[in-house]
Design a protein around this motif. Structure first.
Motif, PDB file in Angstrom:
ATOM      1  N   HIS A 325      39.918  53.671  31.249  1.00 24.94           N
ATOM      2  CA  HIS A 325      40.543  52.344  31.291  1.00 24.94           C
ATOM      3  C   HIS A 325      42.041  52.544  31.467  1.00 24.94           C
ATOM      4  O   HIS A 325      42.738  52.975  30.550  1.00 24.94           O
ATOM      5  N   ILE A 326      42.522  52.235  32.656  1.00 21.25           N
ATOM      6  CA  ILE A 326      43.923  52.451  33.003  1.00 21.25           C
ATOM      7  C   ILE A 326      44.682  51.142  32.782  1.00 21.25           C
ATOM      8  O   ILE A 326      44.329  50.108  33.346  1.00 21.25           O
ATOM      9  N   GLU A 327      45.726  51.181  31.955  1.00 26.33           N
ATOM     10  CA  GLU A 327      46.554  50.005  31.688  1.00 26.33           C
ATOM     11  C   GLU A 327      47.978  50.265  32.165  1.00 26.33           C
ATOM     12  O   GLU A 327      48.579  51.276  31.821  1.00 26.33           O
ATOM     13  N   ILE A 328      48.499  49.332  32.952  1.00 28.72           N
ATOM     14  CA  ILE A 328      49.854  49.434  33.470  1.00 28.72           C
ATOM     15  C   ILE A 328      50.706  48.386  32.751  1.00 28.72           C
ATOM     16  O   ILE A 328      50.284  47.239  32.582  1.00 28.72           O
ATOM     17  N   ALA A 329      51.898  48.768  32.351  1.00 31.89           N
ATOM     18  CA  ALA A 329      52.724  47.928  31.481  1.00 31.89           C
ATOM     19  C   ALA A 329      53.157  46.625  32.160  1.00 31.89           C
ATOM     20  O   ALA A 329      53.503  46.598  33.337  1.00 31.89           O
ATOM     21  N   THR A 330      53.131  45.549  31.379  1.00 30.60           N
ATOM     22  CA  THR A 330      53.695  44.273  31.815  1.00 30.60           C
ATOM     23  C   THR A 330      55.182  44.238  31.477  1.00 30.60           C
ATOM     24  O   THR A 330      55.671  45.037  30.677  1.00 30.60           O
ATOM     25  N   THR A 331      55.892  43.298  32.082  1.00 32.59           N
ATOM     26  CA  THR A 331      57.286  43.037  31.734  1.00 32.59           C
ATOM     27  C   THR A 331      57.451  41.531  31.540  1.00 32.59           C
ATOM     28  O   THR A 331      56.597  40.741  31.967  1.00 32.59           O
ATOM     29  N   PHE A 332      58.528  41.143  30.888  1.00 29.69           N
ATOM     30  CA  PHE A 332      58.762  39.720  30.615  1.00 29.69           C
ATOM     31  C   PHE A 332      59.978  39.255  31.399  1.00 29.69           C
ATOM     32  O   PHE A 332      61.046  39.875  31.341  1.00 29.69           O
TER      33      PHE A 332
END
Length: 356
Positions: A325-332
């Protein structure tokens, strides 16, 4: 000395015998042909499962990836597609786009086994499936056909060993809550995504967890899981805005939902952000084109598509993946759709006038 060998891999003739059909009929089912009676198709697929038939060995000449979607009429899907296509160009691969729920020429829905075997027969590098619930039969069929699979934002829990790619949804939801609570909002509503979507559930949980930690309780009536849909969001938000105590802020689980909330506010003659603050999720071009431009949690959609394509190629070449499960960071991204709640602004102005 006789060399010991393991049990022979079941072939198509064994499948046909087990199902009580001819080898030609079994071949039609395996290759997704429509001219097979439904009960016969089911017997063959049952035999495939029972015997563990995996189809012919894959060749190494594949150069096409199949991207399967439910719909392409969203900026979310188009951003994912862009990432897939650009990565494919880097690797010299082609991309074909099809529907997840494909039907044959005579209108019969394509079975999972037929779909898997069609991909194998077409010598696909692999398949990328975007935001769809597949179910265990599809995962099993693709595994038997030896077709590498990567799922983007799956709607269901994938089978063990299936690779998925998405963003840090829980942290994304938390960042939206942190922004609104720090502005002073306490009366907040959430247009969440569908309850069967793992990513939507994670976003909502991250949002509510932060609110609880800060002592901000969200009324159950102000949390509505719906499709990632503009029109449904309009209906939900209109009901909230007719309340005697409408929320001072709304968190929407997608840009499409946020645009619906924005339309509901316009109809109710509420100003954003003076009367209602609004945070979106995805940050597709819609968010920056809106009036006012929307504060949003940015998913790296193009990078998600790119990573999915690279991972399919990696699986096709037999190279192990670091994580299933590959998760790529979100930004705000803060824009013009959020501000302190009106009461807080009035209190600040009054305090300033008093001190002056």
């Amino acid at each position: 000395m006789t060399k010991k060998t393991g049990p022979a891999r079941p072939n198509l003739s064994a499948v046909a015998a087990h199902a009580g059909v001819s080898t030609a009929t079994a071949s039609k089912v395996v290759n997704g042909r429509p001219d097979v009676a439904e009960d016969t198709r089911e017997r063959v697929e049952t035999a495939i499962t029972a015997l563990g038939y995996r189809g012919p060995s894959r060749t190494t000449t594949a150069h096409t990836v199949e991207l399967m979607v439910d719909t392409l009429d969203t900026t979310y899907a188009s951003q994912i597609l862009r990432g897939v296509v650009l990565a494919a160009e880097e690797l010299g691969l082609e991309v074909v786009v099809g529907r997840v729920r494909r039907r044959s020429a005579n209108g019969v829905p394509e079975s999972s086994a037929a779909w898997a075997q069609r991909l194998a027969a077409a010598e696909r590098v692999g398949a990328i499936v975007l935001t769809s619930g597949l179910g265990p039969d599809v995962y099993a069929s693709l595994a038997r056909a030896r077709v590498p699979l990567v799922v983007i934002d799956p709607l269901d829990v994938t089978e063990e060993g299936v690779v998925s790619v998405g963003s840090t949804n829980w942290l994304g939801g938390r960042s939206a809550a942190e922004h609104l609570v720090r502005l002073g909002h306490r009366h907040i509503a959430v247009v969440a995504g569908p309850s069967e979507s793992l990513s939507a559930v994670a976003r909502l949980d991250g949002f509510l967890t932060y609110c609880r930690q800060q002592g901000v309780e969200i009324e159950p009536e102000l949390v509505r899981p719906i499709r990632f849909d503009h029109d449904q969001a309009v209906q939900v938000a209109e009901r909230w805005f007719r309340r005697p105590d409408p929320p001072t802020a709304v968190f929407a689980g997608s840009d499409a939902q946020a645009m619906g909330v924005l339309e509901a506010a316009r109809r109710a003659r509420l100003r954003v952000p003076e009367d209602i603050s609004l945070v979106a999720y995805d940050d597709t071009p819609l968010a920056s084109w809106a009036n006012p431009p929307l504060t949003a949690v940015r998913q790296p959609l193009e990078e998600i598509g790119r990573r999915a394509l690279l991972t399919v190629q990696q699986l096709h070449e037999g190279r192990p993946v670091d994580s299933h499960h590959i998760e790529i960071a979100t930004t705000f991204v803060v824009r013009d759709s959020t501000a302190a709640p009106r009461a807080e602004l009035l209190r600040t102005e009054l305090l300033r006038d008093t001190q002056g």
